[in-house]
Scaffold this active site. Structure first.
Site, PDB file in Angstrom:
ATOM      1  N   GLY A  57       0.808  -1.220   0.000  1.00  0.00           N
ATOM      2  CA  GLY A  57       0.000   0.000   0.000  1.00  0.00           C
ATOM      3  C   GLY A  57       0.833   1.259   0.000  1.00  0.00           C
ATOM      4  N   CYS A  58       1.926   1.256   0.753  1.00  0.00           N
ATOM      5  CA  CYS A  58       2.795   2.429   0.843  1.00  0.00           C
ATOM      6  C   CYS A  58       3.569   2.631  -0.460  1.00  0.00           C
ATOM      7  CB  CYS A  58       3.757   2.270   2.017  1.00  0.00           C
ATOM      8  SG  CYS A  58       2.896   2.110   3.603  1.00  0.00           S
ATOM      9  N   THR A  59       3.947   1.552  -1.101  1.00  0.00           N
ATOM     10  CA  THR A  59       4.630   1.654  -2.395  1.00  0.00           C
ATOM     11  C   THR A  59       3.683   2.245  -3.439  1.00  0.00           C
ATOM     12  OG1 THR A  59       6.053  -0.244  -1.897  1.00  0.00           O
ATOM     13  CG2 THR A  59       5.791   0.354  -4.215  1.00  0.00           C
ATOM     14  N   ALA A 101       3.319   6.041  -2.664  1.00  0.00           N
ATOM     15  CA  ALA A 101       4.529   6.791  -3.011  1.00  0.00           C
ATOM     16  C   ALA A 101       4.680   6.917  -4.525  1.00  0.00           C
ATOM     17  CB  ALA A 101       5.749   6.101  -2.411  1.00  0.00           C
TER      18      ALA A 101
END
Length: 255
Positions: A117-119, A122
């Site tokens: 999710g963070c990738t 970003a």
């Protein structure tokens, strides 16, 4: 022969009845309302720096229960959120980041670098970097990750913006996006004058969409076209309602 006489056993000492504690009188509705308002006022004072002898206008990291800033608020950038560190190991503050920007700062928060999710989040900010910064906004990723983890994350995903490391969650807490163990996924946008343009949790796509609305002029700071109500907004509405009840109750008592 001397006759020994048995001594009589003295009677037991009388047991004194235990002192009964006077029960406190039950709080009236007016007392409860006053207590709620007092708690809200103290939280606001602590956040704005007017509590415990702090000079007026000096912003501090809000303590537990304090009200985080919301869209439309103006914050004092001095000392707000404390000191953080870039992925390169450079010490900085939100005030410095805003000062170095042309029109303001975007902080998107993520729980952990290099997770799916963070990738995605970003990379969405990466792919929209040029249109999002055309008006002068500076973009930063913000998490509790170490400089080493964030450097690896930035290099692997070819991110065009710096990543901010906040292991103590000082800045993350100040903007109201602290999670149980790390940052909540969300976005915080502030302009050069300290006016908050956005402050809310959201999905990877949702956080990018919020910034796009600001850049396109679709999200104002007067409450119109505002995002869904968050906990902090709900708290403010509750405080306003409580204050109204105090005024109404006080009027009845005085009459």
């Amino acid at each position: 022969m001397v006759e020994l006489r048995k001594r009589k056993t003295p009677p037991p000492a009388p047991v004194r009845p235990a002192k009964t504690q006077k029960k406190a009188a039950p709080k009236t509705k007016l007392d409860k309302v006053k207590d709620a308002v007092k708690a809200k006022v103290e939280a606001v004072k602590e956040f704005s720096g007017k509590s415990n002898g702090e000079p007026s206008g000096k912003a501090v990291v809000p303590a537990a229960g304090a009200i985080a800033p919301k869209a439309g608020d103006t914050i004092s950038l001095t000392s707000f959120g404390g000191e953080v560190e870039t992925h390169e190991g450079t010490k900085t503050t939100l005030a410095k980041l805003v000062e170095e920007s042309k029109s303001g700062v975007v902080l998107f928060t993520y729980p952990k670098a290099s997770t799916p999710g963070c990738t995605k989040q970003a990379c969405l900010f990466r792919d929209s970097y040029e249109p999002l910064t055309v008006g002068g906004l500076s973009i930063y990723g913000l998490s509790t990750d170490s400089p080493k983890s964030n450097t690896t994350f930035k290099t692997k995903q070819n991110l065009p913006y710096p990543l901010i490391c906040d292991p103590s969650q000082a800045l993350i807490s100040a903007i109201g996006l602290k999670g149980p163990k790390s940052a909540k996924r969300g976005v915080f946008v502030v302009d050069k004058l300290g006016k908050v343009l956005a402050a809310e949790p959201g999905s990877p796509d949702g956080t990018v969409a919020v910034v796009k609305k600001i850049v396109d002029g679709g999200l104002t700071t007067d409450g119109s076209n505002a995002p869904p109500v968050t906990d902090s907004v709900a708290d403010d509405k509750e405080a306003a309602q409580t204050a109204s009840e105090v005024a109404e109750s006080a009027a009845k008592v005085d009459s």
